[in-house]
Design an enzyme around this catalytic site. Sequence first.
Site, short mmCIF file in Angstrom:
data_model
loop_
_atom_site.label_atom_id
_atom_site.label_comp_id
_atom_site.label_asym_id
_atom_site.label_seq_id
_atom_site.Cartn_x
_atom_site.Cartn_y
_atom_site.Cartn_z
N TYR A 123 0.83 -1.22 0.00
CA TYR A 123 0.00 0.00 0.00
C TYR A 123 0.87 1.27 0.00
O TYR A 123 0.69 2.17 -0.84
CB TYR A 123 -0.91 -0.04 1.23
N1 LIG Z 1 -8.22 6.90 6.58
C1 LIG Z 1 -6.90 6.94 6.67
O1 LIG Z 1 -6.32 6.67 7.75
C2 LIG Z 1 -6.07 7.34 5.49
C3 LIG Z 1 -4.76 7.78 5.73
C4 LIG Z 1 -3.97 8.16 4.66
C5 LIG Z 1 -4.47 8.11 3.38
N2 LIG Z 1 -5.73 7.66 3.16
C6 LIG Z 1 -6.20 7.63 1.78
O2 LIG Z 1 -7.33 8.46 1.66
C7 LIG Z 1 -8.17 8.01 0.61
C8 LIG Z 1 -9.60 7.88 1.10
O3 LIG Z 1 -9.63 6.99 2.18
P1 LIG Z 1 -10.81 7.02 3.26
O4 LIG Z 1 -10.18 6.90 4.59
O5 LIG Z 1 -11.75 8.13 3.01
O6 LIG Z 1 -11.51 5.61 2.92
P2 LIG Z 1 -13.06 5.17 2.99
O7 LIG Z 1 -13.77 5.90 4.07
O8 LIG Z 1 -13.00 3.68 3.03
O9 LIG Z 1 -13.66 5.66 1.57
C9 LIG Z 1 -13.17 5.12 0.40
C10 LIG Z 1 -13.79 5.81 -0.79
O10 LIG Z 1 -13.18 5.32 -1.98
C11 LIG Z 1 -14.17 4.72 -2.82
N3 LIG Z 1 -13.59 3.56 -3.49
C12 LIG Z 1 -13.04 2.46 -2.94
N4 LIG Z 1 -12.60 1.61 -3.88
C13 LIG Z 1 -12.89 2.19 -5.07
C14 LIG Z 1 -12.70 1.82 -6.42
N5 LIG Z 1 -12.13 0.64 -6.78
N6 LIG Z 1 -13.11 2.68 -7.40
C15 LIG Z 1 -13.67 3.85 -7.07
N7 LIG Z 1 -13.91 4.25 -5.82
C16 LIG Z 1 -13.50 3.43 -4.82
C17 LIG Z 1 -15.33 4.38 -1.92
O11 LIG Z 1 -16.52 4.31 -2.69
P3 LIG Z 1 -17.88 3.57 -2.09
O12 LIG Z 1 -18.30 4.42 -0.92
O13 LIG Z 1 -18.85 3.60 -3.19
O14 LIG Z 1 -17.45 2.20 -1.67
C18 LIG Z 1 -15.27 5.54 -0.93
O15 LIG Z 1 -15.88 6.68 -1.47
C19 LIG Z 1 -7.55 6.70 0.11
O16 LIG Z 1 -6.78 6.95 -1.05
C20 LIG Z 1 -6.64 6.28 1.25
O17 LIG Z 1 -5.58 5.50 0.79
C21 LIG Z 1 -6.55 7.29 4.19
#
Ligand SMILES: NC(=O)c1ccc[n+]([C@@H]2O[C@H](COP(=O)([O-])OP(=O)(O)OC[C@H]3O[C@@H](n4cnc5c(N)ncnc54)[C@H](OP(=O)(O)O)[C@@H]3O)[C@@H](O)[C@H]2O)c1
Length: 254
Positions: free
Chosen positions: A159
């Site tokens: 990742y």
């Molecule tokens: N949370 C953390 O701790 C964290 C830290 C650093 C970076 N990030 C990054 O931040 C970003 C968002 O994460 P988050 O925490 O908001 O996650 P999340 O709450 O799980 O939301 C994920 C989002 O991405 C969409 N998604 C997942 N797989 C997809 C695919 N194959 N095609 C299109 N859309 C997809 C989901 O759509 P649906 O709702 O329709 O499923 C949802 O809108 C990611 O890139 C993650 O790597 C997160």
Amino acid sequence: METQNKIALVTGGSRGLGKNAALKIAAKGIGVIVTYQSKKEEAEDTVNEIKQFGVQAAALQLNVADTKTFDAFFVEVKTILKSVFDAEKFDFLINNAGIGIHASFAETTEEQFDTLVNIQFKGAFFLTQKALSLLNDGGGIINISTGLARFALPGYAAYASMKGAMETLTRYQAKELGSRGIKANIVAPGAIETDFGGGVVRDNEQVNAGIASNTALGRVGLPDDIGGVVAFLCTEDARWINAQRIEASGGMFL
Ligand SMILES: NC(=O)c1ccc[n+]([C@@H]2O[C@H](COP(=O)([O-])OP(=O)(O)OC[C@H]3O[C@@H](n4cnc5c(N)ncnc54)[C@H](OP(=O)(O)O)[C@@H]3O)[C@@H](O)[C@H]2O)c1
């Protein structure tokens, strides 16, 4: 307002960080198209919340892992731009959609690797490439990385490597698109309480406390800590910020 008539496309805007960024962008008077993969109702809720800021909004389905669908997706984007926003192009692409898979380097399977690379790197690479003809000169690309690309925690080799690739790609995008006035930056959140990774950061007390104790500001991050950073990059005040990795982690693992 200088942001008036601007439009942003936020992938993964149905929940979590993407939703928060979409709302913060809308609060600046910028119209927003959000995408969702499976959670249509949540995306529609986001659209309704965005509209409360007095800007236009729409939601489109997109699987960022499925590059074959990108041409058809941008045909839809074009139609929505015309019908909802009375516009030909948009201004900001926020590559936020993503998932996490927790596996040690020794145990990561090829299938897990392929799933991650297709969503986190290949998808964002080609989605952005295909967006270029619809992106206004003077606009911006905002990619999303992670603190894990700076510090190493066991279980995130694949990742975090792909996020590292996105950080490198961001600099190339800035270099090659600068002639069009298009900026490219990458926001690197620390651990944030969302559904990400099964919601472990939010729901597992031990994990939550462990992160808080390794964060200078003494707590885990919330979506509200990140969305405003992304929104700021969509403003005129951020016009000279280019090719930067901006970490928003409260000072994790310093
Ligand atoms: N949370 C953390 O701790 C964290 C830290 C650093 C970076 N990030 C990054 O931040 C970003 C968002 O994460 P988050 O925490 O908001 O996650 P999340 O709450 O799980 O939301 C994920 C989002 O991405 C969409 N998604 C997942 N797989 C997809 C695919 N194959 N095609 C299109 N859309 C997809 C989901 O759509 P649906 O709702 O329709 O499923 C949802 O809108 C990611 O890139 C993650 O790597 C997160």
